[in-house]
Design an enzyme around this catalytic site. Structure first.
Site: not given
Length: 135
Positions: A53, A111
Site C-alpha cells: 500500500d 510481513y
C-alpha cells in the site's frame, strides 16, 4: 530474451504503493522506467510477487521481468540502481528460468507491521524497540 529475478528494497513514504496506478507514482513505475532506459526506451513490465500500500516499505520484495540485454548480471544491477530514485534499490538480480514467475513460484511471504501508539510520535518514552531500532 532472458528472464531476470530481482529483489527490491524501498522506502515507500513518497510512493502510492508497489503497483502502477493511474496518475500516481508507484515503485513498479520507477523500476520499469529504469529498465526501459536501458532498453532503448521500449516499455518493460515487471511482475511483483505481491503489492504494498501507499507509504509501505519493503526489504526483500521479489519481482521478475524479461529483457534482451548485453549486460552481465552485475553490470545490469549497477545500471538499474544508477537510474532509480534514491528511495529504491535492487539488492539482487539473477537470470532465472523462463518459466519462473515471482508471484506463482513464491513459497512464502513475510510481513512485519510496526505500529506506534502515541499522539506524539517524537515522544521517546512511548517508542518501541524493534531489534535495536526505536520507533
Amino acid at each position: 530474451m532472458s528472464r531476470y529475478k530481482i529483489v527490491i528494497q524501498y522506502d515507500g513514504t513518497n510512493f502510492s504503493g508497489f503497483q502502477s496506478q493511474k496518475n500516481q507514482s508507484g515503485i513498479q513505475d520507477n523500476i520499469e522506467s529504469s529498465i526501459s532506459k536501458l532498453n532503448n526506451d521500449k516499455k518493460i513490465k515487471i511482475y511483483g510477487a505481491s503489492r504494498t500500500d501507499a507509504g509501505v516499505h519493503a526489504l526483500g520484495q521479489v519481482a521478475h521481468f524479461d529483457l534482451d540485454s548485453k549486460f552481465s548480471e552485475k553490470e545490469l544491477l549497477k545500471a538499474l540502481n544508477a537510474r532509480l530514485s534514491k528511495e529504491i534499490r535492487i539488492s539482487h538480480l539473477t537470470k532465472v528460468n523462463e518459466n519462473f514467475h515471482s508471484r506463482f513460484d513464491a513459497t512464502s511471504k513475510e510481513y512485519h507491521y510496526c505500529l506506534l501508539y502515541t499522539s506524539d510520535a517524537a515522544d521517546e518514552e512511548d517508542s518501541v524497540d524493534l531489534g535495536g531500532r526505536r520507533i
